[in-house]
Scaffold this motif. Structure first.
Motif, PDB file in Angstrom:
ATOM      1  N   GLY A   5     -45.395 -52.832 -65.812  1.00  0.00           N
ATOM      2  CA  GLY A   5     -44.922 -53.412 -67.060  1.00  0.00           C
ATOM      3  C   GLY A   5     -43.998 -54.596 -66.836  1.00  0.00           C
ATOM      4  O   GLY A   5     -44.006 -55.570 -67.590  1.00  0.00           O
ATOM      5  N   SER A  65     -45.710 -47.314 -63.523  1.00  0.00           N
ATOM      6  CA  SER A  65     -45.807 -47.881 -64.876  1.00  0.00           C
ATOM      7  C   SER A  65     -44.746 -48.951 -65.093  1.00  0.00           C
ATOM      8  O   SER A  65     -45.024 -50.007 -65.660  1.00  0.00           O
ATOM      9  N   LEU A 125     -63.017 -50.299 -64.603  1.00  0.00           N
ATOM     10  CA  LEU A 125     -63.397 -48.886 -64.556  1.00  0.00           C
ATOM     11  C   LEU A 125     -64.910 -48.741 -64.403  1.00  0.00           C
ATOM     12  O   LEU A 125     -65.403 -47.860 -63.709  1.00  0.00           O
ATOM     13  N   GLN A 180     -54.301 -51.452 -63.607  1.00  0.00           N
ATOM     14  CA  GLN A 180     -54.423 -50.462 -64.679  1.00  0.00           C
ATOM     15  C   GLN A 180     -55.217 -49.239 -64.223  1.00  0.00           C
ATOM     16  O   GLN A 180     -54.971 -48.117 -64.647  1.00  0.00           O
ATOM     17  N   GLU A 199     -54.213 -56.702 -67.897  1.00  0.00           N
ATOM     18  CA  GLU A 199     -54.395 -55.557 -68.785  1.00  0.00           C
ATOM     19  C   GLU A 199     -55.803 -54.984 -68.746  1.00  0.00           C
ATOM     20  O   GLU A 199     -56.058 -53.949 -69.348  1.00  0.00           O
ATOM     21  N   PHE A 252     -58.959 -52.984 -68.172  1.00  0.00           N
ATOM     22  CA  PHE A 252     -59.072 -51.612 -67.709  1.00  0.00           C
ATOM     23  C   PHE A 252     -60.515 -51.125 -67.771  1.00  0.00           C
ATOM     24  O   PHE A 252     -61.062 -50.664 -66.784  1.00  0.00           O
ATOM     25  N   GLN A 268     -52.594 -40.956 -63.263  1.00  0.00           N
ATOM     26  CA  GLN A 268     -52.385 -40.046 -64.381  1.00  0.00           C
ATOM     27  C   GLN A 268     -53.445 -38.947 -64.406  1.00  0.00           C
ATOM     28  O   GLN A 268     -53.148 -37.792 -64.692  1.00  0.00           O
ATOM     29  N   MET A 269     -54.682 -39.318 -64.092  1.00  0.00           N
ATOM     30  CA  MET A 269     -55.751 -38.345 -64.251  1.00  0.00           C
ATOM     31  C   MET A 269     -55.913 -37.440 -63.032  1.00  0.00           C
ATOM     32  O   MET A 269     -56.243 -36.278 -63.170  1.00  0.00           O
ATOM     33  N   ILE A 306     -52.947 -46.945 -62.192  1.00  0.00           N
ATOM     34  CA  ILE A 306     -52.097 -46.096 -63.027  1.00  0.00           C
ATOM     35  C   ILE A 306     -52.902 -44.985 -63.687  1.00  0.00           C
ATOM     36  O   ILE A 306     -52.498 -43.827 -63.690  1.00  0.00           O
ATOM     37  N   ALA A 307     -54.067 -45.354 -64.209  1.00  0.00           N
ATOM     38  CA  ALA A 307     -54.888 -44.339 -64.879  1.00  0.00           C
ATOM     39  C   ALA A 307     -55.319 -43.256 -63.899  1.00  0.00           C
ATOM     40  O   ALA A 307     -55.304 -42.075 -64.238  1.00  0.00           O
ATOM     41  N   LEU A 355     -45.845 -41.736 -61.304  1.00  0.00           N
ATOM     42  CA  LEU A 355     -46.533 -42.383 -62.414  1.00  0.00           C
ATOM     43  C   LEU A 355     -45.575 -43.317 -63.169  1.00  0.00           C
ATOM     44  O   LEU A 355     -45.917 -44.452 -63.507  1.00  0.00           O
ATOM     45  N   PHE A 356     -44.354 -42.823 -63.412  1.00  0.00           N
ATOM     46  CA  PHE A 356     -43.370 -43.630 -64.134  1.00  0.00           C
ATOM     47  C   PHE A 356     -42.978 -44.865 -63.332  1.00  0.00           C
ATOM     48  O   PHE A 356     -42.872 -45.968 -63.878  1.00  0.00           O
ATOM     49  N   TRP A 390     -45.083 -37.021 -61.958  1.00  0.00           N
ATOM     50  CA  TRP A 390     -44.592 -37.849 -63.052  1.00  0.00           C
ATOM     51  C   TRP A 390     -43.746 -39.013 -62.566  1.00  0.00           C
ATOM     52  O   TRP A 390     -43.887 -40.123 -63.031  1.00  0.00           O
TER      53      TRP A 390
END
Lengths: 289, 282
Positions: free
Chosen positions: B257, B253, B220, B232, B214, B216, B239-240, B235-236, B249-250, B246
């Motif tokens: 998870g 994710s 970073l 993480q 987890e 992040f 997203q950014m 994924i970030a 990204l999904f 999408w």
């Protein structure tokens, strides 16, 4: 020979602790002192000089910093009671002896396995003001689309909702464990006396759970005091500074703008608040023992 | 058990709450999963006005699941995370178990002070010290490499506490008997403490694994190059930087998870013991 063996016995615990403490001191304790030291200096045209508490006076006159203090406070006043009440409700629920309880329990555990950045990535899209799933669902009930993260009035609330979706399950575990420590004899005695659920909660469960509640409150508080990943990943502190929490302000100042000394002063303010919260816990827990 | 109406009606409100909360927890994930099996154009096609098709993976497309490996190299981020997590587990268990043993089995000068320092170290949240620590890490050459991800969280007050609590429960008689037989403290640790402590080892491993999975903010700060990304961050950054992919990204994710959930659910009991043990008994 005897001397050396007794020396060995005395020295052994220190050797056992050595690796852990060397690392703790370097990576946990030094940064605390380092941030304080750095906050007393300022660099101008490449020359670093001692400025005493000037950086703190600057903060006091910095409206962005003051806003971030206020936002952090507001966030914590709202999110902690909300999370603890929901988590307590969930803990009471998963204790019930009803059908499918194992299934419900499993479902309630799911958010624990999901990380916060991942949860935020998903909810950023679900709560999108233009094309999000939630606005789609709301349209079934003829509720107009909501702006969520895009509005000054809803952004902080949306962060609270998403952080609680993820967080409540975690605090539920602690409260659940606390509930299991309450003897079932006491509960049965109260049931025999005709006490209703609410009376049992008020006169038995909640008083006996005092320590657990306090522990969860302090842990929750210290988690949410530094909760800034939502501001970082979704709102960038906006709209209109409405989600600009202290930790995000410190991150922005230090890492993005490179103003290290002011950033360290903010970190010191954060750490002092943190130590106060922790001190409060030690104080309250000690007086009971 | 015979079906009884009385019992059914008595527990009915509970089932409403249970189903309601289950839906709140499951719906976002279900929609995420279904949407990862569509093309990006189809994900939002049936939201306004809302149609049942939103819940179904039609028209079906597994392209995103391929893309996250071929274009975004998500397996590299997963490998990095596993590498860091496993190294942290091995090193972390060794270092913290020894410290836990010292606190549980010995009386020595300065014990309370050291114990207090350890408590403070895990009660101050990592985020709060991460920015000064980042400044220190730069001078220690811990930027953009594995040691930078592993070393700072190796010594873990919570894991030390977990081992200490566990070791305290080991009966004194065992230890005294061994001592009369002439066993040294080190032998006692090896022969008595370690074999008995596998539940604590599992709990601690789980705790360390989840923390690394987890984490992040720290990656970073210290990681610069894309090939060092952990999960993480992957994924970030998706997203950014690729905000409109999408489905990709999904898919990533869901992948990010599922892996910890598979570790967590079968080992629920150990996980609960570890988090609760560190808190309530203290």
């Amino acid at each position: 020979m005897i001397l050396s063996s007794s020396f060995k016995r005395k020295a052994l615990p220190y050797f056992l602790l050595l690796p852990a403490f060397v690392l703790l001191v370097i990576f946990r304790i030094t940064p605390i002192f380092y941030s304080f030291m750095e906050s007393l200096f300022q660099t101008k045209r490449g020359v670093t000089s001692f400025v005493g508490f000037n950086n703190y006076f600057d903060l006091w006159n910095n409206p962005d910093f003051l806003t971030s203090l206020w936002v952090t406070l507001k966030l914590n006043i709202l999110i902690n009671p909300i999370q603890i009440i929901i988590a307590f409700g969930m803990a009471l629920f998963i204790q019930q002896k009803i059908k499918f309880i194992r299934f419900y329990r499993l479902m309630f555990f799911i958010p624990i396995g999901l990380s916060l950045p991942l949860t935020l990535a998903i909810f950023k899209i679900i709560l999108d003001s233009q094309s999000g799933l939630l606005n789609g669902i709301l349209s079934i009930f003829s509720i107009p689309p909501q702006p969520f993260f895009d509005s000054k009035n809803q952004a902080l609330g949306s962060i609270i909702a998403v952080a609680s979706w993820k967080g409540c399950s975690f605090w539920m575990i602690f409260l659940w464990a606390g509930l299991q420590n309450i003897s079932s004899d006491l509960k049965e005695a109260m049931i025999l006396d005709g006490a209703k659920i609410l009376q049992r909660l008020r006169y038995l469960t909640i008083p006996l759970m005092r320590r657990t509640f306090l522990f969860v409150l302090v842990m929750d508080l210290s988690t949410n005091f530094v909760l800034f990943i939502p501001s970082f990943l979704i709102t960038r502190g906006g709209p209109d500074m409405s989600t600009n929490v202290l930790m995000y302000e410190a991150y922005k100042t230090g890492v993005i703008y490179g103003d290290r000394h002011h950033s360290m002063a903010m970190i010191v303010v954060l750490l002092l608040s943190m130590l106060m919260i922790i001190g409060m816990q030690f104080f309250i827990l000690r007086e009971k023992d | 058990m015979r079906f009884s109406y009385k019992k059914f009606f008595a527990t009915f409100p509970f089932h409403i709450i249970g189903i309601g909360l289950t839906l709140i927890f499951i719906t976002p994930l279900f929609w995420t999963f279904v949407s990862s099996l569509k093309s990006n154009a189809d994900i939002f096609a049936h939201l306004f006005p809302f149609q049942g098709k939103t819940w179904l993976p039609f028209p079906f497309s597994a392209e995103a699941w391929g893309n996250i490996f071929t274009k975004f190299h998500i397996h590299r981020a997963i490998f990095n995370t596993f590498f860091v997590a496993i190294a942290s587990i091995i090193g972390g268990i060794a270092i913290n178990a020894l410290a836990g043993y010292a606190f549980a089995a010995f009386q020595f000068k300065g014990k309370n002070t050291l114990f207090f320092i350890m408590l403070i170290s895990f009660m101050v949240p990592f985020e709060a010290i991460s920015i000064p620590l980042y400044a220190l890490a730069q001078s220690m050459h811990l930027i953009d490499n594995y040691p930078g991800l592993i070393l700072p969280s190796l010594a873990n007050g919570m894991v030390i506490f977990l081992f200490r609590q566990f070791f305290l429960e080991i009966p004194r008689d065992f230890v005294d008997a061994a001592r009369i037989d002439g066993a040294s403290s080190w032998t006692i640790f090896r022969v008595i403490y370690i074999p008995l402590s596998y539940p604590a080892v599992i709990s601690a491993s789980l705790l360390i694994f989840l923390a690394q999975w987890e984490s992040f903010l720290w990656p970073l700060l210290v990681i610069r190059s894309e090939k060092m990304h952990v999960i993480q961050m992957a994924i970030a950054s998706m997203q950014m930087e690729h905000g409109t992919l999408w489905a990709e990204l999904f898919a990533s994710s869901i992948l990010a998870g599922i892996i910890p959930l598979f570790c967590l659910l079968p080992l629920q009991k150990f996980y609960i013991n570890s988090v609760v043990g560190s808190g309530i008994k203290g």
